[in-house]
Design a protein around this motif. Structure first.
Motif, PDB file in Angstrom:
ATOM      1  N   LEU A 161       4.669  -4.668  23.170  1.00 40.55           N
ATOM      2  CA  LEU A 161       3.858  -4.434  21.975  1.00 40.55           C
ATOM      3  C   LEU A 161       3.422  -5.739  21.330  1.00 40.55           C
ATOM      4  O   LEU A 161       2.277  -5.876  20.888  1.00 40.55           O
ATOM      5  N   PHE A 162       4.318  -6.722  21.292  1.00 39.85           N
ATOM      6  CA  PHE A 162       3.997  -7.989  20.637  1.00 39.85           C
ATOM      7  C   PHE A 162       3.441  -9.032  21.600  1.00 39.85           C
ATOM      8  O   PHE A 162       2.883 -10.037  21.156  1.00 39.85           O
ATOM      9  N   ASP A 163       3.621  -8.831  22.894  1.00 35.65           N
ATOM     10  CA  ASP A 163       3.042  -9.709  23.921  1.00 35.65           C
ATOM     11  C   ASP A 163       3.374 -11.185  23.657  1.00 35.65           C
ATOM     12  O   ASP A 163       2.488 -12.032  23.558  1.00 35.65           O
ATOM     13  N   VAL A 164       4.663 -11.472  23.515  1.00 35.26           N
ATOM     14  CA  VAL A 164       5.113 -12.844  23.278  1.00 35.26           C
ATOM     15  C   VAL A 164       5.587 -13.454  24.593  1.00 35.26           C
ATOM     16  O   VAL A 164       6.340 -12.827  25.338  1.00 35.26           O
ATOM     17  N   GLN A 165       5.150 -14.667  24.877  1.00 33.58           N
ATOM     18  CA  GLN A 165       5.477 -15.308  26.147  1.00 33.58           C
ATOM     19  C   GLN A 165       6.522 -16.414  26.013  1.00 33.58           C
ATOM     20  O   GLN A 165       7.160 -16.781  26.993  1.00 33.58           O
ATOM     21  N   ASN A 166       6.677 -16.983  24.813  1.00 37.11           N
ATOM     22  CA  ASN A 166       7.655 -18.050  24.633  1.00 37.11           C
ATOM     23  C   ASN A 166       8.269 -17.940  23.243  1.00 37.11           C
ATOM     24  O   ASN A 166       7.763 -17.237  22.382  1.00 37.11           O
ATOM     25  N   GLU A 167       9.374 -18.666  23.041  1.00 36.57           N
ATOM     26  CA  GLU A 167      10.131 -18.577  21.785  1.00 36.57           C
ATOM     27  C   GLU A 167      10.344 -17.114  21.390  1.00 36.57           C
ATOM     28  O   GLU A 167      10.053 -16.697  20.277  1.00 36.57           O
ATOM     29  N   LEU A 168      10.866 -16.350  22.339  1.00 37.32           N
ATOM     30  CA  LEU A 168      10.902 -14.898  22.185  1.00 37.32           C
ATOM     31  C   LEU A 168      11.671 -14.446  20.953  1.00 37.32           C
ATOM     32  O   LEU A 168      11.178 -13.631  20.162  1.00 37.32           O
ATOM     33  N   SER A 169      12.881 -14.939  20.796  1.00 40.90           N
ATOM     34  CA  SER A 169      13.711 -14.473  19.692  1.00 40.90           C
ATOM     35  C   SER A 169      13.047 -14.738  18.344  1.00 40.90           C
ATOM     36  O   SER A 169      12.975 -13.856  17.483  1.00 40.90           O
ATOM     37  N   PHE A 170      12.541 -15.949  18.152  1.00 39.45           N
ATOM     38  CA  PHE A 170      11.926 -16.321  16.880  1.00 39.45           C
ATOM     39  C   PHE A 170      10.636 -15.544  16.637  1.00 39.45           C
ATOM     40  O   PHE A 170      10.435 -14.956  15.564  1.00 39.45           O
ATOM     41  N   ARG A 171       9.750 -15.532  17.627  1.00 43.96           N
ATOM     42  CA  ARG A 171       8.442 -14.900  17.431  1.00 43.96           C
ATOM     43  C   ARG A 171       8.550 -13.378  17.313  1.00 43.96           C
ATOM     44  O   ARG A 171       7.900 -12.763  16.466  1.00 43.96           O
ATOM     45  N   LEU A 172       9.356 -12.769  18.174  1.00 42.52           N
ATOM     46  CA  LEU A 172       9.507 -11.314  18.100  1.00 42.52           C
ATOM     47  C   LEU A 172      10.091 -10.883  16.764  1.00 42.52           C
ATOM     48  O   LEU A 172       9.627  -9.910  16.158  1.00 42.52           O
ATOM     49  N   SER A 173      11.113 -11.598  16.304  1.00 46.32           N
ATOM     50  CA  SER A 173      11.729 -11.230  15.028  1.00 46.32           C
ATOM     51  C   SER A 173      10.761 -11.430  13.870  1.00 46.32           C
ATOM     52  O   SER A 173      10.738 -10.643  12.921  1.00 46.32           O
ATOM     53  N   MET A 174       9.957 -12.468  13.942  1.00 45.89           N
ATOM     54  CA  MET A 174       8.986 -12.732  12.880  1.00 45.89           C
ATOM     55  C   MET A 174       7.905 -11.646  12.852  1.00 45.89           C
ATOM     56  O   MET A 174       7.569 -11.105  11.796  1.00 45.89           O
ATOM     57  N   TYR A 175       7.363 -11.308  14.023  1.00 47.69           N
ATOM     58  CA  TYR A 175       6.325 -10.288  14.084  1.00 47.69           C
ATOM     59  C   TYR A 175       6.869  -8.926  13.644  1.00 47.69           C
ATOM     60  O   TYR A 175       6.188  -8.165  12.958  1.00 47.69           O
ATOM     61  N   ALA A 176       8.090  -8.632  14.059  1.00 45.35           N
ATOM     62  CA  ALA A 176       8.691  -7.355  13.684  1.00 45.35           C
ATOM     63  C   ALA A 176       8.871  -7.268  12.175  1.00 45.35           C
ATOM     64  O   ALA A 176       8.621  -6.224  11.556  1.00 45.35           O
ATOM     65  N   ALA A 177       9.320  -8.351  11.560  1.00 47.74           N
ATOM     66  CA  ALA A 177       9.522  -8.367  10.113  1.00 47.74           C
ATOM     67  C   ALA A 177       8.212  -8.149   9.364  1.00 47.74           C
ATOM     68  O   ALA A 177       8.155  -7.403   8.383  1.00 47.74           O
ATOM     69  N   VAL A 178       7.153  -8.791   9.838  1.00 52.32           N
ATOM     70  CA  VAL A 178       5.839  -8.624   9.205  1.00 52.32           C
ATOM     71  C   VAL A 178       5.338  -7.195   9.370  1.00 52.32           C
ATOM     72  O   VAL A 178       4.742  -6.624   8.453  1.00 52.32           O
ATOM     73  N   LEU A 179       5.613  -6.598  10.521  1.00 56.73           N
ATOM     74  CA  LEU A 179       5.168  -5.241  10.777  1.00 56.73           C
ATOM     75  C   LEU A 179       5.925  -4.224   9.928  1.00 56.73           C
ATOM     76  O   LEU A 179       5.344  -3.265   9.410  1.00 56.73           O
ATOM     77  N   VAL A 180       7.215  -4.444   9.750  1.00 50.72           N
ATOM     78  CA  VAL A 180       8.075  -3.463   9.083  1.00 50.72           C
ATOM     79  C   VAL A 180       7.888  -3.457   7.575  1.00 50.72           C
ATOM     80  O   VAL A 180       7.912  -2.396   6.933  1.00 50.72           O
ATOM     81  N   SER A 181       7.688  -4.631   6.969  1.00 50.03           N
ATOM     82  CA  SER A 181       7.690  -4.677   5.508  1.00 50.03           C
ATOM     83  C   SER A 181       6.698  -5.695   4.954  1.00 50.03           C
ATOM     84  O   SER A 181       6.393  -6.704   5.604  1.00 50.03           O
ATOM     85  N   ASP A 182       6.233  -5.424   3.723  1.00 43.98           N
ATOM     86  CA  ASP A 182       5.395  -6.377   3.002  1.00 43.98           C
ATOM     87  C   ASP A 182       6.206  -7.186   1.992  1.00 43.98           C
ATOM     88  O   ASP A 182       5.686  -8.123   1.386  1.00 43.98           O
ATOM     89  N   ASN A 183       7.480  -6.810   1.814  1.00 42.76           N
ATOM     90  CA  ASN A 183       8.345  -7.477   0.855  1.00 42.76           C
ATOM     91  C   ASN A 183       9.007  -8.696   1.500  1.00 42.76           C
ATOM     92  O   ASN A 183       9.576  -8.599   2.590  1.00 42.76           O
ATOM     93  N   ALA A 184       8.934  -9.825   0.820  1.00 40.13           N
ATOM     94  CA  ALA A 184       9.449 -11.073   1.408  1.00 40.13           C
ATOM     95  C   ALA A 184      10.943 -11.005   1.695  1.00 40.13           C
ATOM     96  O   ALA A 184      11.398 -11.430   2.768  1.00 40.13           O
ATOM     97  N   ASP A 185      11.718 -10.478   0.747  1.00 43.17           N
ATOM     98  CA  ASP A 185      13.166 -10.393   0.951  1.00 43.17           C
ATOM     99  C   ASP A 185      13.511  -9.452   2.103  1.00 43.17           C
ATOM    100  O   ASP A 185      14.405  -9.737   2.912  1.00 43.17           O
TER     101      ASP A 185
END
Length: 215
Positions: A161-185
């Motif tokens: 779904l996120f089509d990440v090729q490198n820095e998987l843990s960091f990028r996937l977690s970041m994209y997932a967080a942005v997708l799940v919520s608009d709240n910074a905390d």
């Protein structure tokens, strides 16, 4: 559901080509409690109807967490089979396996309306391989027999779904967080939990690779 057909009603109603499935169908009869009607205006043949039904059931699973499963397909309502005479085509769809985890079987009218409003969009997106893999992985994983295989299937869908090729843990977690919520905390919390889970997934995979290499 009322008017559940017994084995005698099934034997009388089914066309001859379905006679060999009587034992399976009679076993299913007491477990079917809902029906999904697909009109001829929506599906030109049985296969098209089954494709639509798969989408509806899958979207309901994803929307509600209710792990329902399609059991059979017929050209007559289940509660009316007893009044038919050798003219009903009916077949089982899947061998019913219990899901890997429990769910609360609650589907509301709002859920059904949501599925109806997203059905065409889902069919369009399903033509994209990355979305199709993520969608099917999430919908089917609860019914895979082996839990490890199910978890691997879920992660493969997330990665697609996120089509990440490198820095998987960091990028996937970041994209997932942005997708799940608009709240910074909340995003910070989601990202941390996602990285933790992905770390467990990667650790498990490395153990499997080491084991295979050893063999």
């Amino acid at each position: 559901m009322s008017n559940i057909p017994d084995i005698g009603s099934l034997a009388q109603a089914l066309v001859s080509e379905c006679g060999g499935m009587l034992s399976i169908l009679s076993h299913l009869s007491g477990r079917i409690d809902h029906e999904l009607y697909i009109s001829e205006s929506m599906a030109e043949d049985p296969q098209a109807a089954l494709n639509i039904a798969y989408q509806v059931v899958s979207l309901l699973r994803l929307r509600t967490g209710c792990l329902m499963n399609a059991a059979s397909f017929s050209d007559a309502p289940w509660g009316q089979i007893a009044v038919h005479d050798s003219d009903v085509y009916l077949q089982d769809i899947y061998e019913l396996w219990p899901p890997l985890w429990e769910s609360t079987p609650v589907v509301t009218e709002d859920d059904l309306q949501w599925v109806a409003s997203h059905l065409i969009r889902n069919a369009t997106l399903s033509s994209q391989p990355s979305y199709a893999l993520a969608y099917r992985s999430a919908a089917d994983a609860p019914y895979i027999k082996d839990s490890r295989t199910a978890v691997a299937r879920i992660w493969s869908g997330i990665e697609a779904l996120f089509d990440v090729q490198n820095e998987l843990s960091f990028r996937l977690s970041m994209y997932a967080a942005v997708l799940v919520s608009d709240n910074a905390d909340e995003r910070i919390s989601v990202q941390a939990e996602f990285k933790r889970l992905y770390g467990l997934r990667s650790k498990r995979l490395s153990h499997v690779v080491s084991f295979v290499s050893f063999l």
